[in-house]
Scaffold this active site. Structure first.
Site, PDB file in Angstrom:
ATOM      1  N   ASP A  45       1.968  -0.678   4.186  1.00  0.00           N
ATOM      2  CA  ASP A  45       3.407  -0.829   4.418  1.00  0.00           C
ATOM      3  C   ASP A  45       4.088  -0.952   3.060  1.00  0.00           C
ATOM      4  OD1 ASP A  45       6.025  -1.553   5.592  1.00  0.00           O
ATOM      5  OD2 ASP A  45       4.869  -2.005   7.395  1.00  0.00           O
TER       6      ASP A  45
ATOM      7  N   GLY B 266       2.952   0.752  -0.448  1.00  0.00           N
ATOM      8  CA  GLY B 266       3.297   2.095  -0.880  1.00  0.00           C
ATOM      9  C   GLY B 266       4.420   2.675  -0.061  1.00  0.00           C
ATOM     10  N   ASP B 267       4.545   3.982  -0.114  1.00  0.00           N
ATOM     11  CA  ASP B 267       5.620   4.718   0.549  1.00  0.00           C
ATOM     12  C   ASP B 267       4.993   5.842   1.354  1.00  0.00           C
ATOM     13  OD1 ASP B 267       7.763   6.302   1.305  1.00  0.00           O
ATOM     14  OD2 ASP B 267       8.666   6.393  -0.689  1.00  0.00           O
TER      15      ASP B 267
ATOM     16  N   HIS C  82       9.521   6.589  15.737  1.00  0.00           N
ATOM     17  CA  HIS C  82      10.821   6.486  16.412  1.00  0.00           C
ATOM     18  C   HIS C  82      11.919   5.992  15.467  1.00  0.00           C
ATOM     19  CE1 HIS C  82      10.792   1.997  17.943  1.00  0.00           C
ATOM     20  NE2 HIS C  82      10.461   2.078  16.677  1.00  0.00           N
TER      21      HIS C  82
END
Length: 341
Positions: A205, A231-232, A251
């Site tokens: 995350d 991280g991304d 979502h």
């Protein structure tokens, strides 16, 4: 004689009025949650004067709020002006395993304000939250640590409530390494690892979320088998997992951004890997389903959406996956299983 005119039938106007005024309930529950009333009466009923003094509220006005939500089972007025806990009110306590207090606060603050612009959203396509606050929802959270904390607590609370249903519905035994993408504080990953003592996990995350998750994983008894990585997921995700889990993640994003996330998972995943999407899969037709309301909420907050099985197929086709099956769970969530191609 029409159905509406039969003796004892609830008039249609009354049914619609209750729908129209639903925000009264939302904000009344928010007041009780924000003031921590459930914590104050958890051990014994308390007089309204004491509750008002401890919360900085006006006693006559707080009494009006509490007597109203007591009429729907949230708190009980044991004697005039004395309020106690009920099973529903107990869900508004702080720090309990089943606490919904963060959800009541989250839905009563910024998210509530965003809904004032849903008409603008529908007419123009501009996300309601961005119109109200001048920034994206996640951009707002990045600059408001308390709102971010409440959001992550609310997400963790909901996931904790449904995690066992997910574990019960799917066989995780073949997987040695479980990678949870956008895992938050890791309640689902913790439940999976507790059910599979030989498995290891990686929680992925944002860096500040992953750092905070370490304590939660240790409290869940899986800290020694689960690493945390910040991280991304729009850049890259950890490699070589046997199964990649995206729970209540896609979502939050439109199709283009969702495909970016999925492509990064595909690049990181070995040929034998599995992809599991845990979300509310929308049914076709008019049947009532909570996910249809959440679909609107995603529109208002993020310009995003819930999806049907066919819409997941479309995402998979664009990102290197094939849909294998959709497994319902007892929670209302479904597990959408895909394989790399």
């Amino acid at each position: 004689m029409t159905e509406n005119n039969r003796a004892g039938a609830v008039p249609l106007s009354s049914i619609l009025l209750q729908m129209i005024t639903g925000y009264w309930v939302t904000q009344s529950l928010y007041v009780a949650a924000k003031l921590g009333i459930a914590d104050l009466v958890a051990d014994a009923p308390k007089p309204i004067e004491e509750l008002a003094a401890k919360t900085g509220a006006k006693a006559p006005l707080l009494k009006r709020v509490l007597r109203t939500i007591a009429s729907i089972g949230v708190f009980t007025e044991t004697e005039p002006g004395i309020f106690g806990i009920t099973p529903l009110a107990a869900l508004l306590r702080s720090g309990t395993p089943d606490s919904m207090r963060p959800q009541a606060i989250m839905h009563g603050e910024e998210q509530y304000r965003a809904w004032a612009d849903v008409l603008h959203n529908v007419q123009t396509g501009e996300t309601a939250f961005e119109k109200e606050f001048g920034t994206s929802y996640f951009g707002y959270l990045a600059k408001h640590p308390e709102a971010d904390r409440v959001f992550n607590e609310a997400q963790a609370g909901y996931t904790k409530q449904v995690a066992h249903a997910v574990v019960d519905a799917y066989d995780f035994s073949p997987f040695k390494t479980v990678i949870d993408i956008g895992a938050g504080y890791g309640p689902l990953l913790s439940a999976i690892l507790r059910s599979q003592p030989e498995a290891r996990g990686i929680l992925f995350d944002q860096p500040h979320v992953a750092q905070a998750a370490g304590k939660r994983l240790a409290e869940a008894g899986v800290g020694d088998r689960c690493g945390t990585v910040g991280g991304d997921f729009f850049v890259e995700v950890p490699a070589d997992g046997d199964v990649y889990i995206l729970s209540l993640l896609l979502h939050d994003w439109d199709d283009q951004r969702s495909i970016e996330i999925l492509r990064n998972c595909r690049r990181a995943m070995p040929a034998h890997g599995k992809l599991l999407i845990v979300e509310l899969v929308l049914p076709e037709g008019e049947e009532p389903f909570f996910g249809k309301w959440l679909d609107l909420h995603m529109l208002v907050l993020l310009g995003a959406q819930e999806r049907t099985a066919d819409e997941f197929k479309t995402l998979f086709a664009a990102s290197g996956f094939a849909l294998e099956r959709v497994l319902p769970t007892a929670s209302g969530l479904s597990i959408v299983e895909a394989r790399p191609i």
